[in-house]
Design a protein around this motif. Structure first.
Motif, PDB file in Angstrom:
ATOM      1  N   GLN A 180       0.845  -1.191   0.000  1.00 54.97           N
ATOM      2  CA  GLN A 180       0.000   0.000   0.000  1.00 54.97           C
ATOM      3  C   GLN A 180       0.876   1.235   0.000  1.00 54.97           C
ATOM      4  N   VAL A 181       0.632   2.149  -0.923  1.00 52.42           N
ATOM      5  CA  VAL A 181       1.394   3.394  -0.954  1.00 52.42           C
ATOM      6  C   VAL A 181       0.971   4.268   0.224  1.00 52.42           C
ATOM      7  N   LEU A 182       1.940   4.625   1.045  1.00 51.34           N
ATOM      8  CA  LEU A 182       1.687   5.492   2.190  1.00 51.34           C
ATOM      9  C   LEU A 182       1.922   6.959   1.852  1.00 51.34           C
ATOM     10  N   ARG A 183       2.919   7.192   1.032  1.00 55.35           N
ATOM     11  CA  ARG A 183       3.263   8.576   0.678  1.00 55.35           C
ATOM     12  C   ARG A 183       4.093   8.556  -0.597  1.00 55.35           C
ATOM     13  N   HIS A 184       3.844   9.515  -1.459  1.00 57.28           N
ATOM     14  CA  HIS A 184       4.604   9.655  -2.707  1.00 57.28           C
ATOM     15  C   HIS A 184       4.751  11.134  -3.000  1.00 57.28           C
ATOM     16  N   VAL A 185       5.983  11.576  -3.199  1.00 56.80           N
ATOM     17  CA  VAL A 185       6.247  12.969  -3.538  1.00 56.80           C
ATOM     18  C   VAL A 185       7.122  13.004  -4.790  1.00 56.80           C
ATOM     19  N   LYS A 186       6.677  13.753  -5.764  1.00 55.56           N
ATOM     20  CA  LYS A 186       7.429  13.900  -7.012  1.00 55.56           C
ATOM     21  C   LYS A 186       8.356  15.110  -6.889  1.00 55.56           C
ATOM     22  N   GLU A 187       9.647  14.875  -7.127  1.00 57.84           N
ATOM     23  CA  GLU A 187      10.660  15.935  -7.130  1.00 57.84           C
ATOM     24  C   GLU A 187      10.586  16.769  -5.851  1.00 57.84           C
ATOM     25  N   ASP A 188      10.722  16.108  -4.732  1.00 53.30           N
ATOM     26  CA  ASP A 188      10.618  16.754  -3.421  1.00 53.30           C
ATOM     27  C   ASP A 188      11.684  17.848  -3.283  1.00 53.30           C
ATOM     28  N   PRO A 189      11.288  19.112  -3.184  1.00 48.36           N
ATOM     29  CA  PRO A 189      12.289  20.188  -3.091  1.00 48.36           C
ATOM     30  C   PRO A 189      13.073  20.151  -1.780  1.00 48.36           C
ATOM     31  N   ALA A 190      12.512  19.516  -0.758  1.00 48.01           N
ATOM     32  CA  ALA A 190      13.210  19.414   0.519  1.00 48.01           C
ATOM     33  C   ALA A 190      14.204  18.266   0.554  1.00 48.01           C
ATOM     34  N   CYS A 191      14.254  17.494  -0.542  1.00 49.35           N
ATOM     35  CA  CYS A 191      15.146  16.324  -0.581  1.00 49.35           C
ATOM     36  C   CYS A 191      15.914  16.280  -1.897  1.00 49.35           C
ATOM     37  N   GLY A 192      16.429  17.426  -2.290  1.00 50.84           N
ATOM     38  CA  GLY A 192      17.269  17.476  -3.484  1.00 50.84           C
ATOM     39  C   GLY A 192      16.554  17.171  -4.778  1.00 50.84           C
ATOM     40  N   GLY A 193      15.222  17.302  -4.803  1.00 51.87           N
ATOM     41  CA  GLY A 193      14.464  17.026  -6.018  1.00 51.87           C
ATOM     42  C   GLY A 193      14.180  15.563  -6.261  1.00 51.87           C
ATOM     43  N   ALA A 194      14.412  14.707  -5.263  1.00 51.49           N
ATOM     44  CA  ALA A 194      14.183  13.279  -5.422  1.00 51.49           C
ATOM     45  C   ALA A 194      12.691  12.968  -5.511  1.00 51.49           C
ATOM     46  N   THR A 195      12.350  11.978  -6.330  1.00 54.53           N
ATOM     47  CA  THR A 195      10.989  11.454  -6.396  1.00 54.53           C
ATOM     48  C   THR A 195      10.937  10.185  -5.555  1.00 54.53           C
ATOM     49  N   ILE A 196      10.092  10.177  -4.539  1.00 55.53           N
ATOM     50  CA  ILE A 196      10.185   9.184  -3.469  1.00 55.53           C
ATOM     51  C   ILE A 196       8.860   8.465  -3.284  1.00 55.53           C
ATOM     52  N   TRP A 197       8.954   7.156  -3.054  1.00 55.52           N
ATOM     53  CA  TRP A 197       7.808   6.301  -2.761  1.00 55.52           C
ATOM     54  C   TRP A 197       8.020   5.649  -1.400  1.00 55.52           C
ATOM     55  N   LEU A 198       6.977   5.693  -0.572  1.00 59.89           N
ATOM     56  CA  LEU A 198       6.983   5.006   0.723  1.00 59.89           C
ATOM     57  C   LEU A 198       5.751   4.115   0.754  1.00 59.89           C
ATOM     58  N   ALA A 199       5.961   2.812   0.978  1.00 58.14           N
ATOM     59  CA  ALA A 199       4.868   1.847   0.925  1.00 58.14           C
ATOM     60  C   ALA A 199       5.005   0.831   2.035  1.00 58.14           C
ATOM     61  N   LYS A 200       3.901   0.140   2.326  1.00 59.51           N
ATOM     62  CA  LYS A 200       3.882  -0.856   3.394  1.00 59.51           C
ATOM     63  C   LYS A 200       3.320  -2.159   2.860  1.00 59.51           C
ATOM     64  N   ARG A 201       3.929  -3.269   3.251  1.00 56.92           N
ATOM     65  CA  ARG A 201       3.424  -4.607   2.884  1.00 56.92           C
ATOM     66  C   ARG A 201       2.215  -4.922   3.751  1.00 56.92           C
ATOM     67  N   VAL A 202       1.059  -5.004   3.116  1.00 59.40           N
ATOM     68  CA  VAL A 202      -0.186  -5.214   3.860  1.00 59.40           C
ATOM     69  C   VAL A 202      -0.756  -6.609   3.637  1.00 59.40           C
ATOM     70  N   GLU A 203      -0.241  -7.327   2.665  1.00 59.31           N
ATOM     71  CA  GLU A 203      -0.721  -8.675   2.376  1.00 59.31           C
ATOM     72  C   GLU A 203       0.178  -9.683   3.076  1.00 59.31           C
ATOM     73  N   ASN A 204      -0.420 -10.685   3.740  1.00 54.97           N
ATOM     74  CA  ASN A 204       0.381 -11.721   4.422  1.00 54.97           C
ATOM     75  C   ASN A 204       1.026 -12.642   3.402  1.00 54.97           C
TER      76      ASN A 204
END
Length: 204
Positions: A180-204
């Motif tokens: 499950q995607v928890l957070r996604h930011v495209k070209e984060d200006p606070a992180c050097g312009g990185a595009t970042i995905w944060l997700a969690k494994r929700v299926e057993n």
């Protein structure tokens, strides 16, 4: 012999480890994202896999300092040797992320500025690998490009390859593999312009 910039990535980091270590530096511009990653890990003293760990600084060092039992994977033997010398109580494995060995599932997976050196074709099957390596409730964080395609940078006078899928396909692949995607930011200006995905494994 390499036939394209995508084929040359491994040899670049193998042959220019000193230059990479110098240019990478130790400033942790990723701190806010790592703080969120650490806060979401499902257990105390979590096992974390750092995919494309380089020489272990600053990201693996930060994870270790916050109680993670860290396993780093990289193809550059000189960079791994630095990580092993700096953090001998943790595990450092020479392997291509596309062909990772059998390992105990991890509570956290991180592929920061490493996964995007794979071609789009090689990125797609990696999500099945993330699923294989992730324990229930595990957190995955990775960086990507902003849209489907390829981009060529430069490192030590040689072409440096980057590949990406588009955002919708990343979401579909994550969902299909139990994340499950928890957070996604495209070209984060606070992180050097990185595009970042944060997700969690929700299926057993």
């Amino acid at each position: 012999m390499p036939t394209s910039p995508a084929d040359d990535v491994i040899s670049l980091y193998q042959n220019h480890a000193d230059a990479f270590a110098r240019l990478r530096g130790t400033t942790l511009i990723e701190r806010a994202w790592l703080t969120e990653f650490l806060a979401r890990l499902p257990v105390p003293s979590p096992r974390v896999l750092d995919i494309g760990c380089g020489f272990g600084v600053p990201i693996a060092r930060h994870l270790i300092e916050h109680g993670c039992r860290t396993t780093g994977v990289d193809t550059s033997l000189p960079l791994l040797a630095r990580a092993q010398a700096a953090f001998p109580d943790h595990q450092w494995i020479a392997a291509d992320m596309r062909r990772l060995p059998l390992m105990e599932p991890f509570h956290g997976l991180i592929a920061w500025h490493s996964f995007f050196h794979l071609s789009p074709e090689d990125q797609r099957p990696m999500f099945n690998e993330f699923r294989r390596l992730a324990a229930s409730g595990a957190v995955l964080i990775f960086t990507s490009g902003t849209g489907l395609g390829e981009a060529i940078g430069e490192f030590e006078g040689r072409p440096l390859y980057h590949g990406s899928l588009d955002g919708a396909e990343y979401r579909d692949l994550l969902e299909a593999n139990g994340f499950q995607v928890l957070r996604h930011v495209k070209e984060d200006p606070a992180c050097g312009g990185a595009t970042i995905w944060l997700a969690k494994r929700v299926e057993n």
